[in-house]
Motif scaffolding. Structure first.
Motif, PDB file in Angstrom:
ATOM      1  N   ARG A 120      -8.154 -31.036 -10.882  1.00  0.00           N
ATOM      2  CA  ARG A 120      -9.534 -30.779 -10.477  1.00  0.00           C
ATOM      3  C   ARG A 120     -10.498 -31.769 -11.139  1.00  0.00           C
ATOM      4  O   ARG A 120     -10.422 -32.018 -12.341  1.00  0.00           O
ATOM      5  CB  ARG A 120      -9.960 -29.350 -10.847  1.00  0.00           C
ATOM      6  CG  ARG A 120      -9.393 -28.291  -9.947  1.00  0.00           C
ATOM      7  CD  ARG A 120      -9.994 -26.928 -10.255  1.00  0.00           C
ATOM      8  NE  ARG A 120     -11.435 -26.874  -9.998  1.00  0.00           N
ATOM      9  CZ  ARG A 120     -12.167 -25.781 -10.125  1.00  0.00           C
ATOM     10  NH1 ARG A 120     -11.588 -24.649 -10.510  1.00  0.00           N
ATOM     11  NH2 ARG A 120     -13.462 -25.806  -9.875  1.00  0.00           N
ATOM     12  N   THR A 121     -11.411 -32.297 -10.346  1.00  0.00           N
ATOM     13  CA  THR A 121     -12.420 -33.222 -10.873  1.00  0.00           C
ATOM     14  C   THR A 121     -13.824 -32.667 -10.736  1.00  0.00           C
ATOM     15  O   THR A 121     -14.745 -33.127 -11.413  1.00  0.00           O
ATOM     16  CB  THR A 121     -12.349 -34.573 -10.133  1.00  0.00           C
ATOM     17  OG1 THR A 121     -12.517 -34.352  -8.722  1.00  0.00           O
ATOM     18  CG2 THR A 121     -10.999 -35.248 -10.379  1.00  0.00           C
ATOM     19  N   ARG A 122     -13.993 -31.684  -9.869  1.00  0.00           N
ATOM     20  CA  ARG A 122     -15.325 -31.122  -9.650  1.00  0.00           C
ATOM     21  C   ARG A 122     -15.397 -29.692 -10.158  1.00  0.00           C
ATOM     22  O   ARG A 122     -14.395 -28.990 -10.229  1.00  0.00           O
ATOM     23  CB  ARG A 122     -15.670 -31.140  -8.166  1.00  0.00           C
ATOM     24  CG  ARG A 122     -15.722 -32.531  -7.549  1.00  0.00           C
ATOM     25  CD  ARG A 122     -16.337 -32.477  -6.164  1.00  0.00           C
ATOM     26  NE  ARG A 122     -15.672 -31.514  -5.296  1.00  0.00           N
ATOM     27  CZ  ARG A 122     -16.268 -30.907  -4.268  1.00  0.00           C
ATOM     28  NH1 ARG A 122     -17.545 -31.154  -3.997  1.00  0.00           N
ATOM     29  NH2 ARG A 122     -15.591 -30.063  -3.510  1.00  0.00           N
ATOM     30  N   THR A 123     -16.612 -29.272 -10.495  1.00  0.00           N
ATOM     31  CA  THR A 123     -16.827 -27.889 -10.887  1.00  0.00           C
ATOM     32  C   THR A 123     -18.225 -27.478 -10.431  1.00  0.00           C
ATOM     33  O   THR A 123     -18.922 -28.235  -9.744  1.00  0.00           O
ATOM     34  CB  THR A 123     -16.656 -27.706 -12.404  1.00  0.00           C
ATOM     35  OG1 THR A 123     -16.653 -26.297 -12.688  1.00  0.00           O
ATOM     36  CG2 THR A 123     -17.753 -28.396 -13.195  1.00  0.00           C
TER      37      THR A 123
ATOM     38  N   PRO B 226     -13.468 -29.304 -15.371  1.00  0.00           N
ATOM     39  CA  PRO B 226     -12.593 -28.122 -15.252  1.00  0.00           C
ATOM     40  C   PRO B 226     -11.556 -28.003 -16.363  1.00  0.00           C
ATOM     41  O   PRO B 226     -11.261 -26.896 -16.820  1.00  0.00           O
ATOM     42  CB  PRO B 226     -11.927 -28.320 -13.888  1.00  0.00           C
ATOM     43  CG  PRO B 226     -12.896 -29.142 -13.109  1.00  0.00           C
ATOM     44  CD  PRO B 226     -13.499 -30.082 -14.121  1.00  0.00           C
TER      45      PRO B 226
ATOM     46  N   GLY C 157      -8.205 -22.735  -9.184  1.00  0.00           N
ATOM     47  CA  GLY C 157      -8.590 -23.798  -8.253  1.00  0.00           C
ATOM     48  C   GLY C 157      -9.865 -23.469  -7.516  1.00  0.00           C
ATOM     49  O   GLY C 157     -10.418 -22.368  -7.618  1.00  0.00           O
ATOM     50  N   GLY C 158     -10.326 -24.430  -6.763  1.00  0.00           N
ATOM     51  CA  GLY C 158     -11.454 -24.205  -5.877  1.00  0.00           C
ATOM     52  C   GLY C 158     -10.966 -23.754  -4.520  1.00  0.00           C
ATOM     53  O   GLY C 158      -9.830 -23.283  -4.360  1.00  0.00           O
TER      54      GLY C 158
END
Length: 395
Positions: free
Chosen positions: A256-259, A268, A345-346
């Motif tokens: 994961r790179t985005r939050t 993350p 996860g998203g």
């Protein structure tokens, strides 16, 4: 044997080869014939066959270690072999002679056994099963239909449970290519759906004395039982799946790179909420596996008393209680863990391409083999009221 890997030098390589593509096979409903053949050729299908009968003499702890490892690689392949591992225990009890030698040789050679036990509509009259053996000049003729015959579509032989008369029950091994045997791989479950589970029918199938492995009388109490082993096997499958849940959670979080802008950390992999989720998943997997191995040791202790010449009813009762308690706990925490995986996860974690839902579907299907709620009641009744556990195929 303290560890199957110590006896089988290609153990790690086998697991890696079985694991390759397992998630995609499950998603596309591809039968794991090639992977089962790998296990067969490795010699591990004979893991628990006694050394005196030509096997490596593995214990129940060894078996549950292997089943957990194999279920981590591919729980479908591991489940296919559940009924097969009943065979070495039954063969061990046979008196010395050609019948025992026949089945021991088949197991040692890597032949696989399926099962034909369950009947959908129940039996009629005083009989437990509608499937029957009717005497004929050559021996008997077998007629009936069985359901949920896990592993049979992949097997060389199928163990059939049928009435020899109104009271006695026979367990017989029949080759899948014998005239009158028909296998339909028609199980359509949400999980564990390529395990060779389906309908097996028998139409005037010839059975001889040599095909009979065991005859039991339900009216006679029998101390020694394979039921704890067969029940604990399902929890070993869950233990292996939970290892995969942890692996997928770790990889999901690491990728994961985005939050969210209101998350407690900028990235993350530094988010304490997500890290705690992975930690809880790892703890759950560790606990379930440890419980499985502890119960396996209790089953080994019961078998040891039998091998010593006097099956100890207290040890077999303890083995049944241990297996039941593992199920009650593993079912609940296993399902929760498989669902919590998605919290790491998203929205992309729900992608069908990832197939992360297979873990929950497979665990949910395994838990349905018998209700944990009824087992919890039986355990509580034992502890509070000293009521014996039910004497049936679930304990």
């Amino acid at each position: 044997m303290s560890d199957p890997a110590s006896r089988f030098p290609e153990y790690a390589d086998l697991l890696a080869r079985v694991s390759a593509g397992a998630a995609e096979r499950e998603r596309l409903c591809v039968d794991p014939h090639e992977q089962l053949e790998m296990v067969r050729k490795s010699g591990l299908t004979a893991l628990t066959l006694d050394e005196s009968l030509g096997g490596p003499g593995g214990t129940v702890v060894d078996l549950m270690t292997f089943v957990t490892d194999l279920a981590e690689a591919d729980p479908i392949v591991a489940h296919i072999l559940r009924s097969h591992y009943l065979q070495p225990q039954m063969v061990r009890r046979l008196p010395p002679g050609p019948v025992r030698d026949r089945w021991a040789s088949a197991i040692a050679a890597g032949q696989v056994f399926g099962n034909a036990t369950s009947e959908r509509d129940g039996a009629l009259g005083t009989a437990q099963y509608a499937t029957r053996l009717l005497p004929c000049e050559e021996g008997w003729r077998l007629t009936g239909a069985k359901y949920y015959s896990t592993g049979t579509a992949f097997a060389d032989w199928v163990m059939v449970v049928a009435h020899l008369d109104d009271r006695r029950i026979a367990r017989i091994n029949v080759p899948l290519d014998r005239p009158g045997v028909a296998v339909r791989d028609d199980w359509d479950g949400i999980g564990q759906h390529r395990t060779g589970t389906g309908t097996t029918s028998f139409t005037d199938v010839l059975v001889t004395e040599d095909d009979i492995v065991q005859v039991t009388d339900p009216d006679r109490h029998r101390v020694a039982s394979e039921v704890p082993l067969m029940q604990l096997y399902l929890q070993a499958l869950i233990a292996g799946i939970l290892r995969s849940v942890v692996t997928d959670a770790r990889e999901l979080l690491a990728g994961r790179t985005r939050t969210f802008d209101h998350a407690p950390a900028a990235t993350p992999t530094e988010d304490p909420v997500l890290l705690a989720t992975v930690g809880r998943l790892a703890s759950t997997a560790y606990a379930v596996e440890s419980l499985v191995l502890a119960a396996a040791a209790d089953i080994d202790a019961a078998y040891a008393s039998e091998r010593a010449g006097a099956a100890d009813p207290d040890l077999f009762a303890r083995a049944s209680l241990s297996a039941a308690q593992v199920k009650v706990h593993a079912d609940e925490v296993g399902l929760a863990a498989a669902a919590a995986l998605f919290d790491v996860g998203g929205a992309s974690a729900a992608s069908r391409a990832r197939n992360l839902d297979r873990h929950w579907r497979n665990i949910r299907t395994l838990t349905l083999h018998n209700p944990a709620s009824y087992k919890a009641i039986a355990v509580g009744d034992l502890l509070v009221n000293s009521a014996a556990l039910p004497a049936n195929g679930y304990f």
